[in-house]
Design an enzyme around this catalytic site. Structure first.
Site, PDB file in Angstrom:
ATOM      1  N   GLY A  95      77.825 149.953  67.937  1.00 19.07           N
ATOM      2  CA  GLY A  95      78.550 150.241  66.710  1.00 19.07           C
ATOM      3  C   GLY A  95      78.352 151.690  66.320  1.00 19.07           C
ATOM      4  O   GLY A  95      77.379 152.332  66.747  1.00 19.07           O
ATOM      5  N   GLN A 146      78.276 159.156  61.130  1.00 22.24           N
ATOM      6  CA  GLN A 146      77.372 159.539  62.220  1.00 22.24           C
ATOM      7  C   GLN A 146      77.946 160.649  63.091  1.00 22.24           C
ATOM      8  O   GLN A 146      77.216 161.281  63.846  1.00 22.24           O
ATOM      9  CB  GLN A 146      77.040 158.322  63.100  1.00 22.24           C
ATOM     10  N   CYS A 202      69.358 152.782  66.461  1.00 21.07           N
ATOM     11  CA  CYS A 202      70.482 153.522  65.902  1.00 21.07           C
ATOM     12  C   CYS A 202      70.698 154.783  66.713  1.00 21.07           C
ATOM     13  O   CYS A 202      69.737 155.469  67.066  1.00 21.07           O
ATOM     14  CB  CYS A 202      70.160 153.878  64.447  1.00 21.07           C
ATOM     15  N   LEU A 203      71.958 155.087  67.016  1.00 21.69           N
ATOM     16  CA  LEU A 203      72.249 156.292  67.791  1.00 21.69           C
ATOM     17  C   LEU A 203      71.836 157.554  67.046  1.00 21.69           C
ATOM     18  O   LEU A 203      71.650 158.603  67.659  1.00 21.69           O
ATOM     19  CB  LEU A 203      73.744 156.343  68.143  1.00 21.69           C
ATOM     20  N   HIS A 236      74.431 146.729  59.701  1.00 23.64           N
ATOM     21  CA  HIS A 236      73.848 148.044  59.988  1.00 23.64           C
ATOM     22  C   HIS A 236      74.878 149.152  59.751  1.00 23.64           C
ATOM     23  O   HIS A 236      74.587 150.166  59.116  1.00 23.64           O
ATOM     24  CB  HIS A 236      73.354 148.045  61.447  1.00 23.64           C
ATOM     25  N   GLU A 237      76.107 148.923  60.249  1.00 21.91           N
ATOM     26  CA  GLU A 237      77.143 149.956  60.101  1.00 21.91           C
ATOM     27  C   GLU A 237      77.597 150.089  58.650  1.00 21.91           C
ATOM     28  O   GLU A 237      77.839 151.204  58.172  1.00 21.91           O
ATOM     29  CB  GLU A 237      78.347 149.654  60.999  1.00 21.91           C
ATOM     30  N   HIS A 292      75.382 152.324  56.826  1.00 16.72           N
ATOM     31  CA  HIS A 292      75.630 153.759  57.070  1.00 16.72           C
ATOM     32  C   HIS A 292      76.629 154.329  56.054  1.00 16.72           C
ATOM     33  O   HIS A 292      76.504 155.470  55.615  1.00 16.72           O
ATOM     34  CB  HIS A 292      76.210 153.979  58.470  1.00 16.72           C
TER      35      HIS A 292
HETATM   36 NI    NI Z   1      73.069 153.342  63.141  1.00 17.90          NI
END
Ligand code: NI
Length: 159
Positions: free
Chosen positions: A46, A51, A89-90, A131-132, A135
């Site tokens: 995701g 991000q 997380c990226l 999670h997204e 963000h």
């Molecule tokens: Ni993330």
């Protein structure tokens, strides 16, 4: 399509609230394509627009179930149960931590045609959706971690 630079923890933009999308434009469609490409490049499941440095309420998800989801202006409308598991997380590369979240969710959103739809998810998909959505409100999973953030290569569980 292009791979965009992923903002990393410590970058102030990740703590900012993203803004609702009012209309679809060519530029936003390109952003969505780039988000998928950037997510796949990082082996993520995701990605939120913030991000890649764009404060719009857009997330893309592919938890490897053969479905690509685009969620614009998403709203969590229902949650149920509880699950504790590893999360990454990226924007927090090479780290992982245990996070407790609802086991099942329903999320209302617009698709890339700005049509309203609802998506239900459980397990990894539920975790990823939540999670997204976090963000978009400037929240990172690291604040929800129980115990220590550890070094890990989560691969496809990163979001
Ligand atoms: Ni993330």
């Amino acid at each position: 399509m292009a791979i965009r630079q992923i903002r990393k923890i410590g970058d102030e933009i990740l703590t900012k609230e993203s803004k609702p999308v009012k209309e679809m434009t060519e530029r936003t469609l390109e952003l969505i394509e780039d988000m998928f490409e950037t997510m796949y490049e990082g082996n993520g499941c995701g990605l939120a627009a913030v991000q890649v440095g764009v404060r719009k309420r857009i997330i893309v998800i592919d938890v490897d179930d053969g479905n690509q989801y685009v969620l614009i202006n998403p709203e969590v409308v229902w949650t149920d149960g509880s699950q504790t598991g590893p999360e990454g997380c990226l924007s927090v590369p090479g780290k992982s931590g245990q996070v407790t979240r609802p086991e099942r969710v329903r999320v209302k959103a617009l698709n890339e045609k700005m049509e309203e739809y609802e998506i239900g998810g459980e397990g990894l998909l539920a975790r990823c959706l939540l999670h997204e959505c976090d963000h978009l409100d400037g929240r990172l999973y690291v604040d929800l971690v129980e115990g220590e953030l550890t070094d890990a290569d989560l691969g496809e569980d990163e979001a």
